[in-house]
Design a protein around this motif. Structure first.
Motif, PDB file in Angstrom:
ATOM      1  N   ILE A   1      45.543  47.512  40.096  1.00  0.00           N
ATOM      2  CA  ILE A   1      45.319  48.031  38.879  1.00  0.00           C
ATOM      3  C   ILE A   1      44.632  49.194  38.536  1.00  0.00           C
ATOM      4  CG2 ILE A   1      43.970  47.109  36.730  1.00  0.00           C
ATOM      5  CD1 ILE A   1      44.314  43.986  37.837  1.00  0.00           C
ATOM      6  N   GLU A   2      43.793  49.427  39.543  1.00  0.00           N
ATOM      7  CA  GLU A   2      43.148  50.573  39.332  1.00  0.00           C
ATOM      8  C   GLU A   2      44.121  51.868  39.581  1.00  0.00           C
ATOM      9  OE1 GLU A   2      38.451  49.436  40.618  1.00  0.00           O
ATOM     10  OE2 GLU A   2      39.962  50.769  41.910  1.00  0.00           O
ATOM     11  N   ALA A   3      44.812  51.497  40.588  1.00  0.00           N
ATOM     12  CA  ALA A   3      45.871  52.606  40.952  1.00  0.00           C
ATOM     13  C   ALA A   3      46.844  52.779  39.930  1.00  0.00           C
ATOM     14  CB  ALA A   3      46.606  52.100  42.256  1.00  0.00           C
ATOM     15  N   GLU A   4      47.203  51.867  39.286  1.00  0.00           N
ATOM     16  CA  GLU A   4      48.147  51.863  38.220  1.00  0.00           C
ATOM     17  C   GLU A   4      47.545  52.734  36.981  1.00  0.00           C
ATOM     18  OE1 GLU A   4      50.871  47.985  38.609  1.00  0.00           O
ATOM     19  OE2 GLU A   4      49.494  48.109  36.884  1.00  0.00           O
ATOM     20  N   MET A   5      46.263  52.542  36.650  1.00  0.00           N
ATOM     21  CA  MET A   5      45.424  52.997  35.738  1.00  0.00           C
ATOM     22  C   MET A   5      45.519  54.628  36.139  1.00  0.00           C
ATOM     23  SD  MET A   5      42.581  50.224  34.620  1.00  0.00           S
ATOM     24  CE  MET A   5      41.608  51.256  33.438  1.00  0.00           C
ATOM     25  N   ARG A   6      45.028  54.760  37.293  1.00  0.00           N
ATOM     26  CA  ARG A   6      45.066  56.153  37.672  1.00  0.00           C
ATOM     27  C   ARG A   6      46.374  57.000  37.610  1.00  0.00           C
ATOM     28  NH1 ARG A   6      41.898  55.754  42.166  1.00  0.00           N
ATOM     29  NH2 ARG A   6      40.011  55.725  40.819  1.00  0.00           N
ATOM     30  N   ALA A   7      47.216  56.068  37.858  1.00  0.00           N
ATOM     31  CA  ALA A   7      48.591  56.727  37.828  1.00  0.00           C
ATOM     32  C   ALA A   7      49.019  56.922  36.560  1.00  0.00           C
ATOM     33  CB  ALA A   7      49.871  55.680  38.325  1.00  0.00           C
ATOM     34  N   ALA A   8      48.507  56.151  35.525  1.00  0.00           N
ATOM     35  CA  ALA A   8      48.740  56.443  33.991  1.00  0.00           C
ATOM     36  C   ALA A   8      48.007  57.694  33.697  1.00  0.00           C
ATOM     37  CB  ALA A   8      48.503  55.413  33.269  1.00  0.00           C
ATOM     38  N   ALA A   9      47.020  57.674  34.147  1.00  0.00           N
ATOM     39  CA  ALA A   9      45.824  59.005  33.566  1.00  0.00           C
ATOM     40  C   ALA A   9      46.701  60.112  34.621  1.00  0.00           C
ATOM     41  CB  ALA A   9      44.561  58.873  34.360  1.00  0.00           C
ATOM     42  N   GLU A  10      47.353  60.046  35.691  1.00  0.00           N
ATOM     43  CA  GLU A  10      47.935  61.197  36.326  1.00  0.00           C
ATOM     44  C   GLU A  10      49.012  61.669  35.516  1.00  0.00           C
ATOM     45  OE1 GLU A  10      46.878  61.736  39.841  1.00  0.00           O
ATOM     46  OE2 GLU A  10      47.401  63.585  39.060  1.00  0.00           O
ATOM     47  N   ARG A  11      49.687  60.541  34.868  1.00  0.00           N
ATOM     48  CA  ARG A  11      50.888  61.232  34.049  1.00  0.00           C
ATOM     49  C   ARG A  11      50.538  62.255  33.014  1.00  0.00           C
ATOM     50  NH1 ARG A  11      54.347  56.144  32.108  1.00  0.00           N
ATOM     51  NH2 ARG A  11      52.216  55.682  31.334  1.00  0.00           N
ATOM     52  N   THR A  12      49.421  62.041  32.282  1.00  0.00           N
ATOM     53  CA  THR A  12      49.084  62.776  31.274  1.00  0.00           C
ATOM     54  C   THR A  12      48.849  64.249  31.828  1.00  0.00           C
ATOM     55  OG1 THR A  12      46.759  62.655  31.645  1.00  0.00           O
ATOM     56  CG2 THR A  12      47.819  60.926  30.202  1.00  0.00           C
ATOM     57  N   ARG A  13      48.553  64.301  33.054  1.00  0.00           N
ATOM     58  CA  ARG A  13      48.503  65.904  33.754  1.00  0.00           C
ATOM     59  C   ARG A  13      49.545  66.550  34.202  1.00  0.00           C
ATOM     60  NH1 ARG A  13      43.434  65.520  37.629  1.00  0.00           N
ATOM     61  NH2 ARG A  13      44.262  62.951  37.863  1.00  0.00           N
ATOM     62  N   GLU A  14      50.737  65.724  33.983  1.00  0.00           N
ATOM     63  CA  GLU A  14      51.833  65.723  34.833  1.00  0.00           C
ATOM     64  C   GLU A  14      52.161  67.303  34.854  1.00  0.00           C
ATOM     65  OE1 GLU A  14      54.790  62.464  35.140  1.00  0.00           O
ATOM     66  OE2 GLU A  14      55.517  63.829  33.618  1.00  0.00           O
ATOM     67  N   HIS A  15      51.849  67.729  33.537  1.00  0.00           N
ATOM     68  CA  HIS A  15      52.584  69.161  33.586  1.00  0.00           C
ATOM     69  C   HIS A  15      51.691  70.307  33.667  1.00  0.00           C
ATOM     70  CE1 HIS A  15      56.604  67.657  32.529  1.00  0.00           C
ATOM     71  NE2 HIS A  15      56.050  66.959  31.751  1.00  0.00           N
ATOM     72  N   THR A  16      50.560  70.094  34.024  1.00  0.00           N
ATOM     73  CA  THR A  16      49.535  71.091  34.390  1.00  0.00           C
ATOM     74  C   THR A  16      49.865  71.569  35.618  1.00  0.00           C
ATOM     75  OG1 THR A  16      48.015  69.617  35.319  1.00  0.00           O
ATOM     76  CG2 THR A  16      47.844  70.057  32.878  1.00  0.00           C
ATOM     77  N   LEU A  17      49.633  72.772  35.898  1.00  0.00           N
ATOM     78  CA  LEU A  17      49.840  73.620  37.185  1.00  0.00           C
ATOM     79  C   LEU A  17      48.956  73.487  38.271  1.00  0.00           C
ATOM     80  CD1 LEU A  17      51.721  76.642  35.438  1.00  0.00           C
ATOM     81  CD2 LEU A  17      52.936  74.702  36.891  1.00  0.00           C
ATOM     82  N   GLN A  18      47.871  73.074  37.913  1.00  0.00           N
ATOM     83  CA  GLN A  18      46.465  73.292  38.847  1.00  0.00           C
ATOM     84  C   GLN A  18      46.176  72.028  39.949  1.00  0.00           C
ATOM     85  OE1 GLN A  18      44.884  76.285  39.271  1.00  0.00           O
ATOM     86  NE2 GLN A  18      46.019  76.868  37.522  1.00  0.00           N
ATOM     87  N   ARG A  19      47.037  71.128  39.383  1.00  0.00           N
ATOM     88  CA  ARG A  19      46.457  69.656  40.004  1.00  0.00           C
ATOM     89  C   ARG A  19      46.907  69.632  41.610  1.00  0.00           C
ATOM     90  NH1 ARG A  19      51.928  68.239  38.100  1.00  0.00           N
ATOM     91  NH2 ARG A  19      52.017  70.577  38.016  1.00  0.00           N
ATOM     92  N   GLN A  20      47.663  70.082  42.000  1.00  0.00           N
ATOM     93  CA  GLN A  20      48.607  69.712  43.253  1.00  0.00           C
ATOM     94  C   GLN A  20      47.960  68.866  44.274  1.00  0.00           C
ATOM     95  OE1 GLN A  20      48.006  72.753  42.101  1.00  0.00           O
ATOM     96  NE2 GLN A  20      48.209  74.245  43.515  1.00  0.00           N
ATOM     97  N   LEU A  21      46.865  69.513  44.790  1.00  0.00           N
ATOM     98  CA  LEU A  21      46.260  68.908  45.995  1.00  0.00           C
ATOM     99  C   LEU A  21      45.717  67.485  45.863  1.00  0.00           C
ATOM    100  CD1 LEU A  21      44.693  71.974  47.655  1.00  0.00           C
ATOM    101  CD2 LEU A  21      46.758  70.635  48.447  1.00  0.00           C
ATOM    102  N   LEU A  22      44.877  67.511  44.629  1.00  0.00           N
ATOM    103  CA  LEU A  22      44.286  66.384  44.188  1.00  0.00           C
ATOM    104  C   LEU A  22      45.341  64.996  44.117  1.00  0.00           C
ATOM    105  CD1 LEU A  22      41.620  65.029  43.916  1.00  0.00           C
ATOM    106  CD2 LEU A  22      41.668  65.632  41.629  1.00  0.00           C
ATOM    107  N   GLN A  23      46.124  65.531  43.251  1.00  0.00           N
ATOM    108  CA  GLN A  23      47.221  64.716  42.894  1.00  0.00           C
ATOM    109  C   GLN A  23      47.914  64.039  44.239  1.00  0.00           C
ATOM    110  OE1 GLN A  23      49.831  67.117  40.622  1.00  0.00           O
ATOM    111  NE2 GLN A  23      49.901  65.467  38.916  1.00  0.00           N
ATOM    112  N   GLN A  24      48.367  64.971  44.908  1.00  0.00           N
ATOM    113  CA  GLN A  24      49.073  64.475  46.266  1.00  0.00           C
ATOM    114  C   GLN A  24      48.247  63.587  46.866  1.00  0.00           C
ATOM    115  OE1 GLN A  24      50.219  68.323  47.127  1.00  0.00           O
ATOM    116  NE2 GLN A  24      51.687  68.350  45.398  1.00  0.00           N
ATOM    117  N   GLN A  25      47.192  63.859  47.141  1.00  0.00           N
ATOM    118  CA  GLN A  25      46.111  62.914  47.750  1.00  0.00           C
ATOM    119  C   GLN A  25      46.106  61.384  47.114  1.00  0.00           C
ATOM    120  OE1 GLN A  25      42.448  64.767  47.899  1.00  0.00           O
ATOM    121  NE2 GLN A  25      43.158  66.224  49.265  1.00  0.00           N
TER     122      GLN A  25
END
Lengths: 96, 943
Positions: free
Chosen positions: B173-197
């Protein structure tokens, strides 16, 4: 005209010009005119310690009216002739 | 409505239900976690393990501290616009993966995947850009074996919850929620490493979760692998080509942007292999550096590079094959390759504008180390340069040092010279501001003013000193006095030019210009004069008052206004002259004839005159003497001037006028000289008084030049008659005083003047005198003077010697003379002998004391002062002359009297009692003068 005439014979001789401001300049007499303005070359002020500003000056033009004395080289002045010239000048009172 | 028989779910409706608590009550019975705080709460919430959160960050990734070591270079380098939209592309892949991860998803759910493939194919052309994009280089996890389904980004939260009610854990559930949160940052350019981890973590979660659904999983994996392999095949060729750059860049990237937490997670064999490559690369770089030390030319560096590239390609062939063999999707190497390809291309663009050194640095892939490498390169090239120079010169260290010092010196010298030249140029430039500030006409105007004041009626007289001095100098230098140093302008005037200049080249030019100027002035003045005459303006001139004339005339204002005519002294002198003139008249014209007679006769006559009308007077005072002398000088100058202006012989009238004028002036002079004043008028005689002053002594030669023979004889007679009255005779004893007294020096000065003036002026008369005249003069001298006193003076000795020498000359001429008229009569000879004997007799007792050396104080004390040979010399000369005339008895007297003196000199000379050779020589020469007259020699004297 007599002194002018005398100075004319002293060109290219070493003379010492004493000015009325107590400055004594020795140098080679290059030319003189009827006002006894003097042009000196290769000059040197006698008391350089008192006149350091003159150390860099190499030649100068001295207005005749500021000259007190000019020391002439004795060997280049014919005293007897000078006496004669003086007498001649004295003979002609109209030439003053 | 359920599409595949699934329970139909409406997201919106679900949301509403959830919000109103309906969701829980209807179909989520087992989710007790949501029900705490109610009656049915079973207390499980209290049993929850609340600790152990410290490793949460490790599990979920930290959002707190974000490292600063992001790789922005790729983003910044991808500046070209065609690359801009591509970063969003990797996330287009995500839907496929999310659907695949769904447990209930069947094979029929492929359409989105197919559509994805088609979308992919658009990008998946052979262009390097698309390759890069597909690689999705931002997933930098090294454990690339399991990255094929990285995220569930597009999966709605509600979906998962609804589909897998029983199997989902809190983590999920947490992962899903985080994924959702992730989605909001989808188009920002600065997130790459953290995101990928996070993606990676999610993968792991899902992998655990998907163990139940292995089949779907495997199917999906196979598909994915196939696709990616295909993709990779396409890339392979290009990757090979870019291998060199890739490897280098990889190393760089690892140094630059180590992904956070990469090392603990990624101890995979792939990573190790990568490390190995890295090591290799470093070694190669070191080798390259070593070789760089020997290189300095760009060409050679590139050469080496080429070699290295070939090496590396062959070297990494195997490892690259490993990449290819790997079943999982795009490997890290591939992604990096793509990313770096982009960078490389970027660099290709930039290359054109970069310097060769930078170029080479880029080629070596040492992008971040570039400054460092550049520095090294520079140092190395410098080193190589010096090495090269050393080799080139092939010289020893010392020689090199010398050469270097020389070079340095030369450089410094050149710099100094350059500095000097620049300063000079600056000075000239500074002064040249005033160039041509005066026009030629201005200069001419000033010259005219100056010259106009120099023009005089009598240029010679006005420039007298310079003219005469110049003439004297010229005659002394042996030059012809042909050129008159006077510029004459007609009859009106001229300018004295003074002494000719030595070595002045611009002088003639200036002279010429001045002459032109003066001529113009003169002509202008003349024209003005004529105009004046024409318009008769002359009468009106000065009618309105006088303008001050030439106030700038050279002569200074006279402060002493003395009327020369009213001078008392001068009138006195004139009266004096008048009296003497009267006297002169009394004796009349016969005075000249009288003087012409011989001494004794003249003396006798004057004695007669003395008795007749002698007016005794006081001797002239010093003042009178001076005034008379000045008058005489004026007259002499007048005479000299007349002589110079002598009229041409052809103009008889002018010549006669000139002669008259000359004669009158000469007569004035003669009168003023007071020679004709009676002998006994005063003591000293006025003439002698005139000679008592040095000025008078000096005047005599100039004056006697114009006198005729008669007057000269008269003058000579008077001089000899009054010889002892002369100051030089009277004051002669002062010369025996020590030399440093004022009297001594004064008498010495007067004596010198007398010898050079008076004796010189009478010399020509005596030298021409007959024996009779000489005898008469000697007789007069002996009669009127104390001859012993005279003989003890230098002027006296000079006169006596002169007379004796003249007689000797006459005697010599007796033997070979042919002219009868010249021969002296026997009476004259007899007369002379008489006079001589008288003289000898008078001087005999005083012979030893004629010597100045014998008259000194020292001589009285008994010893002779050294250095008296020069003063003694005239005495020896006189004695020699005496000896020539003397007869044998007189010789014996001379020798007897002078024996001591002679011996003194000879002994001191021969025994070396002298200061130097010169003195010895002088002593012997003196003695020999005398001894030779006796027919002897100093060498005959035996010690």
């Amino acid at each position: 005209m007599l002194i002018f005439s005398v100075f004319k014979t002293l060109t290219d001789q070493q003379v010492i010009v004493e000015l009325k401001n107590d400055l004594s300049i020795t140098g080679v007499l290059k030319s003189v005119d009827q006002f006894l303005n003097i042009r000196l070359d290769n000059i040197k002020v006698l008391d350089e310690a008192r006149h350091p500003h003159m150390m860099a000056v190499k030649n100068c033009f001295i207005r005749g009216s500021v000259v007190r004395y000019v020391q002439l080289p004795a060997e280049h002045v014919d005293t007897q002739l000078l006496e004669d010239a003086t007498r001649r000048e004295a003979q002609n009172p109209n030439k003053r | 409505m359920s599409f595949f028989g699934f329970e139909e779910t409406d997201l919106e409706k679900e949301k509403q239900q959830f919000l109103h608590g309906q969701l829980r009550s209807s179909d989520t019975d087992d989710l007790t976690v949501y029900t705490w705080g109610e009656e049915s709460y079973d207390g499980l919430g209290d049993a929850l393990e609340e600790g152990g959160d410290e490793r949460n960050n490790e599990t979920f990734g930290s959002t707190g501290t974000v490292g600063k070591d992001f790789d922005f270079s790729a983003a910044t380098l991808s500046g070209s616009e065609n690359l801009q939209p591509k970063p969003s592309q990797p996330y287009n892949d995500q839907p496929l993966k999310s659907y695949a991860s769904r447990p209930s998803e069947s094979q029929v759910t492929r359409p989105p995947a197919a559509s994805h493939v088609s979308l992919e194919s658009i990008w998946d052309d052979n262009s390097p850009f698309s390759l890069r994009m597909n690689g999705a280089g931002r997933t930098s996890s090294p454990s690339s074996g399991r990255v094929q389904s990285p995220s569930t980004l597009q999966q709605p939260i509600g979906h998962g919850m609804k589909q897998q009610p029983g199997t989902r854990t809190l983590q999920e559930i947490e992962a899903e929620m985080r994924a959702a949160a992730e989605r909001t940052r989808e188009h920002t350019l600065q997130r790459q490493l953290l995101q990928q981890q996070q993606h990676r973590r999610e993968e792991e979660e899902y992998r655990r979760q998907q163990q139940q659904q292995q089949q779907e999983m495997e199917l999906e994996l196979l598909q994915r692998q196939r696709f990616l392999q295909q993709q990779q095949e396409q890339q392979l060729q290009l990757q090979r080509l870019q291998q060199q750059q890739i490897l280098q860049q990889r190393e760089q990237q690892h140094h630059r942007t180590p992904p956070p937490r990469m090392l603990p997670v990624s101890q995979s064999p792939r990573f190790l292999e990568h490390q190995r490559l890295l090591l290799l690369q470093q070694q190669q770089e070191q080798q390259e550096l070593l070789r760089l030390q020997q290189l300095e030319e760009q060409l050679r560096i590139e050469d080496l590079e080429r070699q290295m590239r070939a090496q590396q390609i062959s070297h990494h062939g195997g490892s690259h094959l490993d990449h290819d063999r790997h079943p999982s999707g795009p490997t890290l190497a591939d992604m990096e390759a793509l990313q770096l390809l982009q960078q490389q291309q970027q660099r290709e663009i930039l290359r054109g504008s970069q310097s060769p050194t930078k170029h080479s640095a880029h080629d070596n892939g040492l992008y971040m180390q570039q400054p460092n490498i550049q520095l090294q390169q520079r140092l190395l090239s410098e080193l190589a340069n010096t090495e090269f120079l050393r080799e080139m010169q092939g010289l020893s260290q010392a020689d090199q040092e010398v050469l270097r010092a020389e070079a340095m010196r030369k450089i410094l010298e050149t710099e100094k010279m350059e500095e000097k030249r620049r300063r000079k140029a600056a000075k000239i430039a500074h002064m040249s501001r005033y160039n041509d500030i005066m026009t030629q006409s201005d200069k001419d105007f000033i010259t005219r003013i100056q010259v106009s004041q120099l023009v005089t009626q009598d240029p010679y007289a006005d420039d007298f000193y310079a003219q005469v001095y110049g003439a004297i100098m010229r005659s002394r230098m042996g030059l012809g006095s042909d050129d008159e140093r006077v510029l004459k302008f007609g009859t009106s005037g001229g300018i004295g030019l003074g002494v000719p200049q030595r070595g002045a080249n611009r002088r003639p030019n200036a002279m010429q210009r001045m002459q032109q100027q003066v001529e113009r002035i003169v002509s202008n003045a003349r024209r003005r004069e004529e105009e004046k005459g024409l318009h008769s303006l002359h009468s009106l001139q000065g009618a309105l008052g006088k303008t001050s004339g030439r106030s700038y005339k050279a002569a200074p204002r006279q402060l002493l206004q003395v009327d020369s005519n009213s001078s008392p002294t001068l009138s006195h002198a004139q009266t004096h002259g008048h009296i003497s003139h009267q006297n002169d008249n009394s004796s009349g014209d016969d005075a000249a004839a009288e003087a012409a007679k011989l001494g004794r006769e003249a003396l006798g006559e004057q004695h007669n005159a003395e008795t007749s009308d002698l007016v005794r007077k006081d001797p002239l005072s010093r003042k009178e003497v001076l005034v008379t002398l000045e008058a005489l000088y004026d007259l002499v100058l007048q005479l000299e001037q007349l002589k110079r202006n002598q009229a041409p012989p052809e103009d008889e009238q002018a010549t006669a006028e000139w002669q008259n004028e000359f004669k009158s002036v000469l007569d004035q002079t003669w009168v003023l000289l007071k020679v004709m004043v009676p002998l006994a008028t005063s003591d000293p005689h006025p003439f002698i008084s005139i000679l008592s002053i040095a000025k008078g002594k000096k005047l005599l030669p100039r004056l006697t030049r114009h006198l005729d023979n008669q007057r000269m004889l008269t003058l000579l007679t008077l001089l000899i008659a009054c010889f002892s009255q002369l100051d030089v005779i009277r004051n002669a004893p002062f010369l025996d005083n020590p030399e440093d007294t004022p009297d001594h020096s004064e008498v010495e000065r007067q004596t010198q003047a007398f010898l050079s003036g008076v004796i010189q002026s009478i010399l020509p008369i005596i030298a021409k005198g007959s024996l009779r005249l000489i005898s008469g003069l000697l007789g007069l001298l002996l009669d009127r003077n104390d001859v012993v006193a005279i003989a003890k003076t230098r002027p006296g000795l000079a006169l006596l010697t002169l007379l004796l020498t003249r007689v000797e000359v006459i005697k010599e001429s007796l033997h070979n003379a042919t002219n009868i008229e010249e021969l002296p009569s026997p009476e004259d000879a007899e007369q002379w002998q008489l006079m001589f004997d008288h003289l000898f007799q008078l001087l005999t007792p005083h012979f030893p004391f004629l010597f100045p050396s014998s008259r000194t104080i020292d001589a009285a004390a008994g010893h002779i002062k050294p250095g008296m040979d020069a003063p003694d010399q005239p005495v020896w000369q006189f004695l020699a002359a005496l000896a020539l005339h003397a007869v044998t008895e007189q010789h014996q007297i001379l020798v007897t009297l002078l024996r001591d003196k002679v011996l003194d000199n000879v002994v001191s000379a021969k025994k070396g009692w002298v200061a130097d050779e010169e003195e010895r020589h002088a002593k012997l020469a003196n003695v020999d003068l005398f001894l030779h007259a006796l027919g002897l020699d100093s060498s005959q004297i035996a010690m």
